[in-house]
Enzyme design. Structure first.
Site, PDB file in Angstrom:
ATOM      1  N   LYS A 190       0.886  -1.176   0.000  1.00  0.00           N
ATOM      2  CA  LYS A 190       0.000   0.000   0.000  1.00  0.00           C
ATOM      3  C   LYS A 190       0.917   1.217   0.000  1.00  0.00           C
ATOM      4  O   LYS A 190       1.464   1.589   1.022  1.00  0.00           O
ATOM      5  CB  LYS A 190      -0.882  -0.009   1.257  1.00  0.00           C
ATOM      6  CG  LYS A 190      -2.213   0.747   1.135  1.00  0.00           C
ATOM      7  CD  LYS A 190      -2.104   2.210   0.788  1.00  0.00           C
ATOM      8  CE  LYS A 190      -1.941   3.105   2.000  1.00  0.00           C
ATOM      9  NZ  LYS A 190      -1.800   4.526   1.600  1.00  0.00           N
ATOM     10  N   GLY A 243       6.479   5.128   8.673  1.00  0.00           N
ATOM     11  CA  GLY A 243       5.610   6.296   8.658  1.00  0.00           C
ATOM     12  C   GLY A 243       5.609   6.968  10.014  1.00  0.00           C
ATOM     13  O   GLY A 243       6.586   6.879  10.771  1.00  0.00           O
ATOM     14  N   GLU A 266       8.591   1.313  11.766  1.00  0.00           N
ATOM     15  CA  GLU A 266       9.733   2.242  11.702  1.00  0.00           C
ATOM     16  C   GLU A 266       9.148   3.624  11.628  1.00  0.00           C
ATOM     17  O   GLU A 266       8.511   3.979  10.639  1.00  0.00           O
ATOM     18  CB  GLU A 266      10.544   1.972  10.455  1.00  0.00           C
ATOM     19  CG  GLU A 266      11.392   0.762  10.613  1.00  0.00           C
ATOM     20  CD  GLU A 266      12.511   0.834   9.627  1.00  0.00           C
ATOM     21  OE1 GLU A 266      13.365   1.705   9.772  1.00  0.00           O
ATOM     22  OE2 GLU A 266      12.478   0.033   8.712  1.00  0.00           O
ATOM     23  N   CYS A 300      13.078  11.086   8.074  1.00  0.00           N
ATOM     24  CA  CYS A 300      12.917  10.661   9.462  1.00  0.00           C
ATOM     25  C   CYS A 300      14.232  10.809  10.222  1.00  0.00           C
ATOM     26  O   CYS A 300      14.241  10.972  11.434  1.00  0.00           O
ATOM     27  CB  CYS A 300      12.416   9.232   9.524  1.00  0.00           C
ATOM     28  SG  CYS A 300      13.335   8.160   8.455  1.00  0.00           S
ATOM     29  N   GLU A 399       8.564  16.226  15.621  1.00  0.00           N
ATOM     30  CA  GLU A 399       9.104  16.047  14.280  1.00  0.00           C
ATOM     31  C   GLU A 399       8.403  17.004  13.327  1.00  0.00           C
ATOM     32  O   GLU A 399       7.182  16.976  13.195  1.00  0.00           O
ATOM     33  CB  GLU A 399       8.879  14.605  13.840  1.00  0.00           C
ATOM     34  CG  GLU A 399       9.492  14.336  12.490  1.00  0.00           C
ATOM     35  CD  GLU A 399       9.434  12.864  12.114  1.00  0.00           C
ATOM     36  OE1 GLU A 399       8.355  12.275  12.247  1.00  0.00           O
ATOM     37  OE2 GLU A 399      10.479  12.328  11.710  1.00  0.00           O
TER      38      GLU A 399
END
Ligand code: NAP
Ligand code: MG
Length: 496
Positions: A190, A243, A266, A300, A399
């Site tokens: 996906k 994500g 992750e 990330c 973040e």
């Protein structure tokens, strides 16, 4: 390899053939959910709409993956044959690298040069590496009593669902698919809504390379519908996810509420780059700023916190501001562009909001503004920002996923460590020092899955990538990633 063959990317994009349907069991099929309406962040142009998967379509894809797994067309091949097909797939990607790079640049705004020379190179390398690794694994025969023989073997888990983000769309996809396929699983992918075209083309290339129908299926769609349906599906054995922390935890919940499937999350990061007093400040600050602004900050691992001795803070702000002012966004389709567009208007607004709030909270702006930048009319651009802040500021904790660097002064080594470890995340950290003892003691005390010493963002396929704490516990890359997609089986044979 990967030297662009021209600079007519806008013309090429205009005639690019984009795949817009789901790919299930080796065929293009229509989805029954509301189609996706992607927009190119380069210029705000509407791209062709994409068929999207409903829960029922996801079930169709999972059944196709299960069927192919049980049939042995892939799982039953000799590891060497699977490896050779993955290497053939890598070669197909290599041959179509320019088209794939352009697709990524069009759908998420990454500069064409980066898409081609960094992303596509990494993708080809990843499939090739796991292709080569496929027949190198060994099982175990423990030493047991004379009257018995024990075999400890690894078996493919079965059906793997991969749910990935848009920032390195094909790299993240390759990191999941290559090890999962190498050990014999069948997969349902996906992709992120923003980067579906490249994923669909990738699946087509896998098919052309000879990977059998049903082994790699792609169900485009929203996270809410298609992602969730995979997370909750009772016949998915493993979910591998990259994500946001919020969605990663949702997958743990989907698992708990369905079949207890294994989930490898992750998640995000808030990388600290810790500059020790003995380090070369200029070099460390430049590398940190580059590491924060790279991929428009949508990383990330972005080195979004620069920690320097308090006495060097002002100088560090000046150097970082200089990097920011010389890293302005421009047209992603120009081969000389180093910084491209932000993935979407929504993401741009989010970044801008972080900068506004940082200023309201007393953050000191050394470069950039909270306002958008114009590079190509209609596009979503944001110039890099450098802020002097304190560790408690929101911008130093959360973040941002944009090109915003927080510079923080520390008092002593203990203070620096406390700040570096003082967020919910633990993906990566960087350490700048030439002192052997400092390097070893501090790298042990940094709570992160990756520590870069006197460098940033280095590594290769041989080393694991992943974090601790709120950054999740999945590990991509290296031989260890293959273990995530297998189960251990013990076979105990009585010989007497
Ligand atoms: P995201 O919103 O978590 O989305 C990731 C994937 O999950 C997308 O395919 C998304 O689909 C899907 N999704 C969203 N909501 C879902 C739900 N309720 N149920 C199931 N699936 C769902 O993350 P993103 O915005 O794409 O990417 C940014 C984040 O990824 C950042 O936090 C970043 O740190 C992290 N990241 C981590 C790594 C790493 O290796 N640790 C690497 C890159 C990025 P949609 O496209 O429909 O939203
Ligand atoms: Mg999202």
């Amino acid at each position: 390899m990967f030297t662009a063959t021209g600079n007519d990317w806008a013309q090429r994009a205009a005639v690019l053939r984009l795949r817009t349907r789901m790919f299930i069991d080796g065929e293009w099929v229509d989805g029954s959910a509301e189609p996706l309406s992607p927009i190119s962040p380069r210029d705000g142009r509407e791209l062709p709409s994409i068929s999207a998967a409903s829960a029922q379509d996801v079930d169709h894809a999972v059944r196709s993956a299960r069927r192919s797994f049980e049939s042995g067309v892939w799982s039953g091949l000799a590891p060497r044959e699977r490896g050779q097909l993955l290497i053939a797939f890598a070669q197909k990607i290599h041959d179509e690298a320019e088209e794939l790079a352009l697709t990524i640049s069009l759908e998420m705004g990454k500069p064409i040069r980066e898409a081609l020379q960094t992303e596509l190179r990494a993708v080809v390398n990843c499939f090739r590496w796991y292709g080569e690794a496929a027949d190198k694994a060994l099982d175990e025969v423990p030493v047991t009593a004379p009257g018995s023989l024990a075999l400890v073997t690894r078996e493919a888990a079965g059906v793997v669902a991969a749910v990935v983000p848009w920032n390195f769309p094909l790299t993240m996809t390759a990191w999941k698919l290559a090890p999962a396929l190498a050990v014999g699983n069948s997969v349902v992918l996906k992709p992120a809504e923003h980067t579906t075209f490249s994923a669909l083309r990738l699946a087509e290339l896998a098919h052309e390379a000879g990977i059998p129908a049903g082994v790699l299926n792609v169900t485009p769609g929203t996270g809410q519908i298609a992602g969730r349906a995979l997370g909750e599906h009772p016949d998915v054995d493993v979910v591998t996810f990259t994500g946001s922390p919020e969605v990663g935890r949702k997958f743990l919940g989907y698992s708990a509420a369905s079949n207890g499937k294994r989930v490898w999350p992750e998640l995000g990061g808030k990388t600290a780059s810790l500059v020790m007093p003995d380090a070369d400040l200029e070099r460390a600050v430049r590398a940190t700023a580059d590491g924060c602004f790279y991929n428009q900050g949508q990383m990330c691992t972005a080195s979004s916190r620069l920690l320097v001795p308090r006495a060097q803070r002002d100088r560090a702000l000046e150097i970082a501001a200089d990097v920011a002012r010389t890293s302005l966004p421009s047209d992603p389709f120009s081969i000389s562009t180093g910084m491209g567009a932000i993935v979407s208007e929504r993401q741009l607004q989010s970044i801008s909001g972080f900068v506004e709030r940082a200023q309201e909270q007393g953050g000191e702006l050394a470069a950039g503004t909270a306002e958008r930048f114009t590079a190509v009319d209609g596009g979503s651009y944001f110039a890099p920002v450098v802020l002097g802040v304190t560790p408690a500021h929101e911008i130093a904790q959360r973040e941002v996923f944009g090109p915003v660097l927080s510079v923080i002064g520390y008092d002593d080594v203990e203070d620096a460590l406390a700040i570096a470890n003082g967020t919910e995340f633990g993906l990566a950290a960087a350490l700048w020092s030439n002192d052997l003892t400092t390097v070893h003691t501090l790298s042990r005390r940094l709570r992160a899955g990756i520590v870069w010493v006197n460098c940033f963002e280095e590594g290769d396929m041989t080393v694991p990538f992943g974090g601790v704490k709120g950054s999740g516990f999945g590990r991509d890359k290296s031989l260890h990633a293959m273990e995530k997609f297998t189960d251990l089986k013990t076979t105990w044979i009585a010989l007497s």
